[in-house]
Design an enzyme around this catalytic site. Structure first.
Site, PDB file in Angstrom:
ATOM      1  N   PHE A  48       1.009  -1.014   0.015  1.00 27.59           N
ATOM      2  CA  PHE A  48       0.391  -0.361  -0.422  1.00 27.59           C
ATOM      3  C   PHE A  48       0.849   0.810  -0.130  1.00 27.59           C
ATOM      4  O   PHE A  48       2.097   1.327   0.281  1.00 27.59           O
ATOM      5  CB  PHE A  48      -1.168  -0.103   1.247  1.00 27.59           C
ATOM      6  CG  PHE A  48      -0.292  -0.033   2.831  1.00 27.59           C
ATOM      7  CD1 PHE A  48      -0.014   0.944   3.499  1.00 27.59           C
ATOM      8  CD2 PHE A  48       0.078  -1.117   2.884  1.00 27.59           C
ATOM      9  CE1 PHE A  48       0.430   1.125   4.252  1.00 27.59           C
ATOM     10  CE2 PHE A  48       0.468  -0.694   4.094  1.00 27.59           C
ATOM     11  CZ  PHE A  48       1.013   0.538   5.041  1.00 27.59           C
ATOM     12  N   CYS A  49      -0.199   2.476  -0.484  1.00 23.09           N
ATOM     13  CA  CYS A  49       0.999   3.465  -0.457  1.00 23.09           C
ATOM     14  C   CYS A  49       0.202   4.535  -0.405  1.00 23.09           C
ATOM     15  O   CYS A  49      -1.089   4.720   0.204  1.00 23.09           O
ATOM     16  CB  CYS A  49       1.497   3.895  -1.171  1.00 23.09           C
ATOM     17  SG  CYS A  49       0.864   3.796  -3.304  1.00 23.09           S
ATOM     18  N   THR A  50      -0.082   6.263  -0.004  1.00 22.09           N
ATOM     19  CA  THR A  50      -0.575   7.242  -0.080  1.00 22.09           C
ATOM     20  C   THR A  50      -1.611   7.048  -0.939  1.00 22.09           C
ATOM     21  O   THR A  50      -3.240   7.406  -1.033  1.00 22.09           O
ATOM     22  CB  THR A  50      -0.039   8.648  -0.333  1.00 22.09           C
ATOM     23  OG1 THR A  50       1.086   8.240   0.563  1.00 22.09           O
ATOM     24  CG2 THR A  50      -0.651   9.326   0.398  1.00 22.09           C
ATOM     25  N   CYS A 102       2.399   1.808  -4.844  1.00 26.60           N
ATOM     26  CA  CYS A 102       2.498   0.658  -4.683  1.00 26.60           C
ATOM     27  C   CYS A 102       1.884  -0.087  -6.248  1.00 26.60           C
ATOM     28  O   CYS A 102       2.194  -1.492  -6.549  1.00 26.60           O
ATOM     29  CB  CYS A 102       1.362   0.239  -3.872  1.00 26.60           C
ATOM     30  SG  CYS A 102       0.121   0.662  -3.629  1.00 26.60           S
ATOM     31  N   ILE A 137      -4.648   4.438   0.423  1.00 27.70           N
ATOM     32  CA  ILE A 137      -4.552   5.040   2.293  1.00 27.70           C
ATOM     33  C   ILE A 137      -5.897   6.367   1.628  1.00 27.70           C
ATOM     34  O   ILE A 137      -6.880   5.878   2.635  1.00 27.70           O
ATOM     35  CB  ILE A 137      -3.887   5.534   3.164  1.00 27.70           C
ATOM     36  CG1 ILE A 137      -2.183   4.474   2.769  1.00 27.70           C
ATOM     37  CG2 ILE A 137      -3.296   6.118   4.336  1.00 27.70           C
ATOM     38  CD1 ILE A 137      -0.608   4.888   3.777  1.00 27.70           C
TER      39      ILE A 137
END
Length: 313
Positions: free
Chosen positions: A177-179, A184, A206
């Site tokens: 996952f990433c922002t 990702c 996220i």
């Protein structure tokens, strides 16, 4: 009552062979709609975070979606009371998120998208290796329960970290996952190219998870770092309590700002004894420019943090 500023994070991996010619029309569309912020375009796609009025953001999104390649562009929104950007820019790039590995192309191969509503079940599986693909300063203020922190300072370090720590013959299921989803997505393409079979990533990142998953069901812990003057957002996407150190880019908490080593715009407890003299002088000069702009009641075009100015007032 004034309307809140809409902050839109958007991206899409899509082949844009004409991306150089696209720059000026895109910039003009941003200006015409009163949009601030930065968009990156490359042959592999588009990425960025921008802000403006409700009408302005809607106008920009409509302009983008007039291009059939952009109809399903990924787009997430949050809100703030102050303009978080002071410039309008479109930059030409080799990559819209820099991994630095030739041949990794999410337009050709990408992992399995997981909707926010299904994410909790996936990461609760003890066989799933959960990796946070963001940089160390982002992970330090918030991440998912049970996630591994690669402790990278740049996304370019991610491939070496994977090669040194994980084996596709042993780690059968990987979730990342990433922002906002873009980092990702590229990381998942890289992992597949390295022989990992089951690779999953959080669709929309996220920010989309925080938007759609109720707090009472969350597996998120802490705040989420964002790339604008808000610095962080909470689970309800309201602005967090962090500022950002201009010298080292590290988010600084209320406790950090009470430290004897915190000097607004110049140093913080994380960097006060590590800064080179050149970096320190640059930070001092930058802060002087910000203070001068503040005295003239004008926003400084680089690095101005309205939260910092309000707490100092």
């Amino acid at each position: 009552m004034t309307q809140p500023i809409v902050v839109a994070a958007l991206y899409k991996f899509v082949t844009l062979e004409d991306y150089v010619a696209l720059r000026e029309p895109l910039l003009q569309a941003m200006v015409d709609n009163g949009i601030k912020g930065t968009l990156l375009i490359a042959e592999e796609g588009i990425n960025g975070t921008v802000s403006g009025s409700r009408e302005g953001i809607d106008g920009l999104m409509a302009w983008l979606k007039n291009d059939p390649r952009m109809v399903d562009i990924d787009h997430k929104e949050s809100y703030c009371d102050e303009q978080p950007f002071y410039r309008t820019k479109v930059k030409l790039k080799k990559e819209i998120v820099t991994l630095g590995v030739e041949g990794v192309d999410p337009n050709k191969k990408v992992g399995t998208y997981v909707d926010p509503q299904d994410w909790n079940a996936l990461i609760s599986d003890p066989e799933v290796l959960l990796i946070d693909t963001r940089n160390d300063y982002e992970v330090s203020i918030g991440t998912f329960e049970g996630a591994i922190d690669p402790k990278t300072t740049s996304f370019r370090e991610f491939p070496d970290y994977i090669k040194a720590n994980f084996d596709p013959t042993k780690h059968k299921k990987v979730a990342m996952f990433c922002t906002g989803g873009i980092r990702c997505e590229k990381a998942s393409s890289y992992m597949l190219s390295e022989g990992f079979d089951e690779v999953y990533h959080l669709k929309g990142g996220i920010l989309k998870y925080l938007e759609e998953v109720p707090q009472e069901q969350t597996k998120w812990q802490g705040d989420c770092f964002v790339f604008d003057n808000r610095v962080t957002v909470r689970h309800d996407l309201s602005e967090g309590d962090y500022d950002q150190c201009h010298a080292c880019r590290t988010p600084v908490s209320v406790e950090d700002r009470a430290s004897e080593h915190y000097v607004a715009g110049i140093s913080c407890p994380h960097c006060w004894d590590k800064l080179s003299e050149k970096t320190r002088r640059s930070a001092i000069d930058r802060q002087k420019q910000i203070e001068l702009a503040k005295a003239r009641n004008m926003p400084h075009p680089i690095g101005y943090n309205y939260k910092q100015s309000s707490t100092e007032a």
